[in-house]
Write a protein that holds these residues in place. Structure first.
Motif, mmCIF file in Angstrom:
data_model
loop_
_atom_site.group_PDB
_atom_site.id
_atom_site.type_symbol
_atom_site.label_atom_id
_atom_site.label_comp_id
_atom_site.label_asym_id
_atom_site.label_seq_id
_atom_site.Cartn_x
_atom_site.Cartn_y
_atom_site.Cartn_z
ATOM 1 N N SER A 1 0.824 -1.209 0.000
ATOM 2 C CA SER A 1 0.000 0.000 0.000
ATOM 3 C C SER A 1 0.860 1.262 0.000
ATOM 4 C CB SER A 1 -0.954 0.001 1.189
ATOM 5 O OG SER A 1 -0.236 0.058 2.402
ATOM 6 N N ALA A 2 2.066 1.198 0.564
ATOM 7 C CA ALA A 2 2.953 2.358 0.574
ATOM 8 C C ALA A 2 3.691 2.531 -0.750
ATOM 9 C CB ALA A 2 3.970 2.226 1.708
ATOM 10 N N ASN A 3 3.795 1.457 -1.551
ATOM 11 C CA ASN A 3 4.533 1.495 -2.816
ATOM 12 C C ASN A 3 3.707 0.918 -3.963
ATOM 13 O OD1 ASN A 3 7.283 2.273 -1.717
ATOM 14 N ND2 ASN A 3 6.825 0.458 -0.492
ATOM 15 N N PRO A 4 2.541 1.505 -4.279
ATOM 16 C CA PRO A 4 1.686 0.904 -5.305
ATOM 17 C C PRO A 4 2.342 0.897 -6.687
ATOM 18 C CG PRO A 4 0.860 3.055 -4.679
ATOM 19 C CD PRO A 4 1.961 2.718 -3.731
ATOM 20 N N ASP A 5 3.101 1.936 -7.013
ATOM 21 C CA ASP A 5 3.748 1.980 -8.334
ATOM 22 C C ASP A 5 4.806 0.893 -8.458
ATOM 23 O OD1 ASP A 5 2.159 4.091 -9.063
ATOM 24 O OD2 ASP A 5 3.630 5.608 -8.459
ATOM 25 N N LYS A 6 5.600 0.712 -7.424
ATOM 26 C CA LYS A 6 6.635 -0.326 -7.429
ATOM 27 C C LYS A 6 5.981 -1.716 -7.490
ATOM 28 C CE LYS A 6 10.890 -1.782 -6.992
ATOM 29 N NZ LYS A 6 11.804 -1.723 -8.098
ATOM 30 N N GLN A 7 4.876 -1.898 -6.750
ATOM 31 C CA GLN A 7 4.168 -3.181 -6.756
ATOM 32 C C GLN A 7 3.611 -3.466 -8.148
ATOM 33 O OE1 GLN A 7 3.971 -5.492 -4.410
ATOM 34 N NE2 GLN A 7 2.752 -6.789 -5.724
ATOM 35 N N ARG A 8 2.998 -2.464 -8.786
ATOM 36 C CA ARG A 8 2.456 -2.624 -10.134
ATOM 37 C C ARG A 8 3.569 -2.968 -11.109
ATOM 38 N NH1 ARG A 8 0.682 2.135 -10.691
ATOM 39 N NH2 ARG A 8 -1.170 1.800 -9.463
ATOM 40 N N GLU A 9 4.705 -2.278 -10.975
ATOM 41 C CA GLU A 9 5.852 -2.538 -11.843
ATOM 42 C C GLU A 9 6.348 -3.980 -11.680
ATOM 43 O OE1 GLU A 9 10.413 -1.072 -11.724
ATOM 44 O OE2 GLU A 9 8.921 0.524 -11.631
ATOM 45 N N MET A 10 6.417 -4.447 -10.431
ATOM 46 C CA MET A 10 6.860 -5.826 -10.177
ATOM 47 C C MET A 10 5.866 -6.837 -10.747
ATOM 48 S SD MET A 10 8.280 -5.261 -6.293
ATOM 49 C CE MET A 10 8.227 -6.971 -5.862
ATOM 50 N N ASN A 11 4.562 -6.575 -10.582
ATOM 51 C CA ASN A 11 3.540 -7.469 -11.118
ATOM 52 C C ASN A 11 3.591 -7.511 -12.639
ATOM 53 O OD1 ASN A 11 2.645 -8.070 -8.572
ATOM 54 N ND2 ASN A 11 0.850 -6.751 -8.667
ATOM 55 N N ASN A 12 3.733 -6.336 -13.268
ATOM 56 C CA ASN A 12 3.797 -6.286 -14.730
ATOM 57 C C ASN A 12 5.014 -7.038 -15.248
ATOM 58 O OD1 ASN A 12 1.474 -4.782 -14.789
ATOM 59 N ND2 ASN A 12 2.502 -2.829 -15.094
ATOM 60 N N ALA A 13 6.148 -6.884 -14.574
ATOM 61 C CA ALA A 13 7.366 -7.580 -14.994
ATOM 62 C C ALA A 13 7.199 -9.089 -14.859
ATOM 63 C CB ALA A 13 8.565 -7.101 -14.181
ATOM 64 N N ALA A 14 6.592 -9.522 -13.768
ATOM 65 C CA ALA A 14 6.381 -10.960 -13.567
ATOM 66 C C ALA A 14 5.403 -11.507 -14.606
ATOM 67 C CB ALA A 14 5.862 -11.219 -12.158
#
Length: 157
Positions: free
Chosen positions: A44-57
Motif C-alpha cells: 500500500s505504501a509502494n503501489p507503483d513499485k508493486q504494479r511494476e513488479m507485477n507487470n514484470a512478472a
C-alpha cells in the motif's frame, strides 16, 4: 521486510527461521500473520513499485509460456463455450467501433442458439461455412443465426 535468516521478536520458534527450507523463514502462525501485514503495508505504501513488479512478472510468464498459452487458447476457442465467448467479445468490439449496441445475451444463450441452428433463419439454406449470430443493433436483442450472404444483406434489420 523480513529476510529469510531474520527472526522476529516474539516468534514462537526462532530456531526455525534460519533452518526452514526454501529460505522462507519461520512459518509459525504468528510469523506468517506478521509477514502478511508487513507485506500489505509495503504494497500500500509502494503501489507503483508493486504494479511494476507485477507487470514484470506477468510479462516474463507470457514470454516464457507463449506456445503453451497459444495451445490453451486454441483448445478453448474450439469448444462451444469458447466459440460463444468469441462471438460476444467480437460483438462488443464491433459495436464500440461502429457505434451500435452489442449482443445483449449470455454465453449460455448464444451456445444454445449455435447448437440448435443448422439453417439460415432468413433464407433457409444450409451454409457450407459457419452461421453468424444476428442481433438488433438498436436494442442488442439476439435474433437468430444467418448465413454469410444474409448477414451482409442485413435482411432482418
Amino acid at each position: 521486510m523480513i529476510n529469510s535468516t531474520d527472526t522476529r521478536e516474539g516468534c514462537s520458534y526462532p530456531s526455525l527461521a534460519a533452518s526452514t527450507a526454501y529460505g522462507k523463514g519461520c512459518r509459525c502462525e504468528d510469523c506468517v500473520l506478521h509477514n502478511r501485514s508487513t507485506s500489505a503495508k509495503w504494497k500500500s505504501a509502494n503501489p507503483d513499485k508493486q504494479r511494476e513488479m507485477n507487470n514484470a512478472a506477468s510479462k516474463k510468464y507470457r514470454d516464457d509460456n507463449k506456445e503453451a498459452r497459444a495451445d490453451l487458447n486454441r483448445a478453448y476457442f474450439a469448444t462451444p463455450r469458447g466459440k460463444a465467448s468469441r462471438v460476444l467479445r467480437n460483438s462488443r468490439a464491433d459495436a464500440k467501433r461502429n457505434g451500435y449496441e452489442p449482443i445483449n445475451a449470455t454465453i449460455e444463450e448464444v451456445m444454445e442458439l449455435q447448437a440448435s441452428a443448422t439453417t439460415c433463419q432468413a433464407c433457409g439454406c444450409t451454409p457450407t461455412s459457419t452461421l453468424h449470430c444476428d442481433h438488433n443493433h438498436l436494442t442488442g436483442e439476439l435474433r437468430g443465426m444467418l448465413c454469410g450472404p444474409c448477414n451482409l444483406k442485413d435482411v432482418l434489420r
